[in-house]
Design a protein around this motif. Structure first.
Motif, PDB file in Angstrom:
ATOM      1  N   ARG A  61       0.972  -1.414  -0.061  1.00 57.89           N
ATOM      2  CA  ARG A  61      -0.044  -0.103  -0.070  1.00 57.89           C
ATOM      3  C   ARG A  61       0.794   1.337   0.127  1.00 57.89           C
ATOM      4  NH1 ARG A  61      -4.079   1.942   2.888  1.00 57.89           N
ATOM      5  NH2 ARG A  61      -2.735   2.083   4.700  1.00 57.89           N
ATOM      6  N   GLU A  62       1.984   1.500   0.975  1.00 57.20           N
ATOM      7  CA  GLU A  62       2.954   2.425   0.915  1.00 57.20           C
ATOM      8  C   GLU A  62       3.320   2.634  -0.345  1.00 57.20           C
ATOM      9  OE1 GLU A  62       5.505   1.453   4.239  1.00 57.20           O
ATOM     10  OE2 GLU A  62       3.801   2.069   5.661  1.00 57.20           O
ATOM     11  N   SER A  63       3.775   1.494  -1.292  1.00 57.02           N
ATOM     12  CA  SER A  63       4.357   1.768  -2.419  1.00 57.02           C
ATOM     13  C   SER A  63       3.285   1.853  -3.526  1.00 57.02           C
ATOM     14  CB  SER A  63       5.298   0.508  -2.702  1.00 57.02           C
ATOM     15  OG  SER A  63       4.546  -0.604  -2.725  1.00 57.02           O
ATOM     16  N   ARG A  64       2.094   1.950  -3.127  1.00 53.87           N
ATOM     17  CA  ARG A  64       0.967   2.350  -3.932  1.00 53.87           C
ATOM     18  C   ARG A  64       0.828   1.279  -5.267  1.00 53.87           C
ATOM     19  NH1 ARG A  64       2.704   8.202  -4.483  1.00 53.87           N
ATOM     20  NH2 ARG A  64       2.622   8.845  -2.366  1.00 53.87           N
ATOM     21  N   LEU A  65       1.237   0.151  -4.930  1.00 57.03           N
ATOM     22  CA  LEU A  65       1.136  -1.188  -5.864  1.00 57.03           C
ATOM     23  C   LEU A  65      -0.232  -1.865  -5.301  1.00 57.03           C
ATOM     24  CD1 LEU A  65       4.695  -2.483  -6.031  1.00 57.03           C
ATOM     25  CD2 LEU A  65       3.582  -1.051  -7.569  1.00 57.03           C
ATOM     26  N   VAL A  66      -0.939  -1.765  -4.283  1.00 57.66           N
ATOM     27  CA  VAL A  66      -2.011  -2.388  -3.740  1.00 57.66           C
ATOM     28  C   VAL A  66      -2.877  -1.316  -3.242  1.00 57.66           C
ATOM     29  CG1 VAL A  66      -3.051  -4.012  -2.164  1.00 57.66           C
ATOM     30  CG2 VAL A  66      -1.109  -4.688  -3.392  1.00 57.66           C
ATOM     31  N   ARG A  67      -4.227  -1.337  -3.600  1.00 58.36           N
ATOM     32  CA  ARG A  67      -5.151  -0.552  -3.171  1.00 58.36           C
ATOM     33  C   ARG A  67      -6.192  -1.338  -2.322  1.00 58.36           C
ATOM     34  NH1 ARG A  67     -10.665   1.433  -5.046  1.00 58.36           N
ATOM     35  NH2 ARG A  67     -10.831  -0.553  -6.399  1.00 58.36           N
ATOM     36  N   GLU A  68      -6.431  -0.564  -1.294  1.00 63.48           N
ATOM     37  CA  GLU A  68      -7.293  -1.052  -0.200  1.00 63.48           C
ATOM     38  C   GLU A  68      -8.675  -0.461  -0.193  1.00 63.48           C
ATOM     39  OE1 GLU A  68      -7.529  -0.911   4.861  1.00 63.48           O
ATOM     40  OE2 GLU A  68      -5.631  -0.463   3.767  1.00 63.48           O
ATOM     41  N   TYR A  69      -9.851  -1.046   0.145  1.00 63.07           N
ATOM     42  CA  TYR A  69     -11.084  -0.613   0.017  1.00 63.07           C
ATOM     43  C   TYR A  69     -11.984  -1.233   0.966  1.00 63.07           C
ATOM     44  CZ  TYR A  69     -12.462  -3.437  -3.768  1.00 63.07           C
ATOM     45  OH  TYR A  69     -13.028  -4.666  -4.313  1.00 63.07           O
ATOM     46  N   THR A  70     -13.165  -0.586   1.529  1.00 62.17           N
ATOM     47  CA  THR A  70     -14.099  -1.491   2.117  1.00 62.17           C
ATOM     48  C   THR A  70     -15.224  -1.750   1.551  1.00 62.17           C
ATOM     49  OG1 THR A  70     -13.323  -0.279   4.277  1.00 62.17           O
ATOM     50  CG2 THR A  70     -15.481  -1.269   4.343  1.00 62.17           C
ATOM     51  N   GLU A  71     -15.733  -3.151   1.433  1.00 60.70           N
ATOM     52  CA  GLU A  71     -16.876  -3.558   0.558  1.00 60.70           C
ATOM     53  C   GLU A  71     -17.860  -3.283   1.691  1.00 60.70           C
ATOM     54  OE1 GLU A  71     -17.415  -6.660  -2.647  1.00 60.70           O
ATOM     55  OE2 GLU A  71     -17.805  -7.979  -0.681  1.00 60.70           O
ATOM     56  N   VAL A  72     -19.022  -2.594   1.516  1.00 61.09           N
ATOM     57  CA  VAL A  72     -20.125  -2.634   2.352  1.00 61.09           C
ATOM     58  C   VAL A  72     -20.960  -3.850   2.197  1.00 61.09           C
ATOM     59  CG1 VAL A  72     -22.077  -1.374   3.273  1.00 61.09           C
ATOM     60  CG2 VAL A  72     -19.842  -0.092   2.709  1.00 61.09           C
ATOM     61  N   ARG A  73     -21.273  -4.675   3.003  1.00 61.01           N
ATOM     62  CA  ARG A  73     -22.553  -5.676   2.688  1.00 61.01           C
ATOM     63  C   ARG A  73     -23.669  -5.649   3.668  1.00 61.01           C
ATOM     64  NH1 ARG A  73     -18.125 -10.697   2.701  1.00 61.01           N
ATOM     65  NH2 ARG A  73     -16.808 -10.063   0.924  1.00 61.01           N
ATOM     66  N   ARG A  74     -24.609  -5.889   2.856  1.00 65.05           N
ATOM     67  CA  ARG A  74     -25.897  -5.706   3.455  1.00 65.05           C
ATOM     68  C   ARG A  74     -26.170  -6.850   4.477  1.00 65.05           C
ATOM     69  NH1 ARG A  74     -30.069  -2.115  -0.060  1.00 65.05           N
ATOM     70  NH2 ARG A  74     -28.100  -1.293  -1.284  1.00 65.05           N
ATOM     71  N   ASP A  75     -25.787  -7.960   3.907  1.00 66.68           N
ATOM     72  CA  ASP A  75     -26.172  -9.225   4.749  1.00 66.68           C
ATOM     73  C   ASP A  75     -25.185  -9.507   5.752  1.00 66.68           C
ATOM     74  OD1 ASP A  75     -24.126  -9.787   3.097  1.00 66.68           O
ATOM     75  OD2 ASP A  75     -24.956 -11.763   2.323  1.00 66.68           O
ATOM     76  N   GLY A  76     -24.350  -8.841   6.129  1.00 68.16           N
ATOM     77  CA  GLY A  76     -23.021  -9.069   7.128  1.00 68.16           C
ATOM     78  C   GLY A  76     -22.233  -8.020   7.192  1.00 68.16           C
ATOM     79  N   PRO A  77     -21.265  -8.617   8.020  1.00 66.19           N
ATOM     80  CA  PRO A  77     -20.029  -7.423   8.208  1.00 66.19           C
ATOM     81  C   PRO A  77     -19.471  -6.926   6.994  1.00 66.19           C
ATOM     82  CG  PRO A  77     -19.376  -9.558   9.051  1.00 66.19           C
ATOM     83  CD  PRO A  77     -20.575  -9.550   8.445  1.00 66.19           C
ATOM     84  N   ASN A  78     -18.913  -5.720   6.987  1.00 69.00           N
ATOM     85  CA  ASN A  78     -18.261  -5.222   5.994  1.00 69.00           C
ATOM     86  C   ASN A  78     -17.043  -5.776   5.762  1.00 69.00           C
ATOM     87  OD1 ASN A  78     -20.212  -3.422   5.672  1.00 69.00           O
ATOM     88  ND2 ASN A  78     -19.206  -1.659   6.694  1.00 69.00           N
ATOM     89  N   VAL A  79     -16.345  -5.758   4.723  1.00 75.67           N
ATOM     90  CA  VAL A  79     -15.072  -6.541   4.865  1.00 75.67           C
ATOM     91  C   VAL A  79     -13.866  -5.598   3.928  1.00 75.67           C
ATOM     92  CG1 VAL A  79     -15.493  -7.609   2.399  1.00 75.67           C
ATOM     93  CG2 VAL A  79     -13.695  -8.736   3.907  1.00 75.67           C
TER      94      VAL A  79
END
Length: 125
Positions: A61-79
């Protein structure tokens, strides 16, 4: 001392990219990120400890080779999901001895940009 420049202001620092690509575990994670995956999926698929997966994801992430994001899920916890955020990296050297780097990124649609925005907002709060 080696100098380097980048064509894009958002390109990561060359030393960070080189350190990430020099790491066997980072390369293994990058190879697995042909589609978005959670850290636990990466842990299962690559056989690394959870703490190692998280450390390597942070380096990527620090080297900006991977992107992180949160997937919002209606049927359970976000991931939290991770995906490779480049399609090509080109490193060269110009006539003055200055290293250059160009990172080609995949096209993002409005939904991807919104997910990135909300992930950044979550980090700041």
């Amino acid at each position: 001392m080696a100098r380097w420049s980048s064509d894009e202001p958002d390109d990561p620092p060359l030393p960070a990219v080189l350190a990430s690509l020099d790491d066997d575990n980072c390369r293994a994670i990058l190879a697995l990120l042909d589609s978005p995956k959670s850290a636990s999926e990466l842990h299962e698929e690559c056989g690394l400890s959870s703490s190692t997966v998280y450390r390597k994801l942070e380096l990527l992430r620090e080297s900006r080779l991977v992107r992180e994001y949160t997937e919002v899920r209606r049927d359970g916890p976000n991931v939290t999901l991770y995906e490779r955020d480049f399609s090509e990296i080109a490193i060269g050297i110009d006539d003055t001895g200055e290293f250059t780097m160009r990172v080609t990124r995949p096209e993002t649609d409005a939904e991807d940009r919104l997910a990135t925005f909300w992930s950044a907002m979550r980090e700041e709060s």
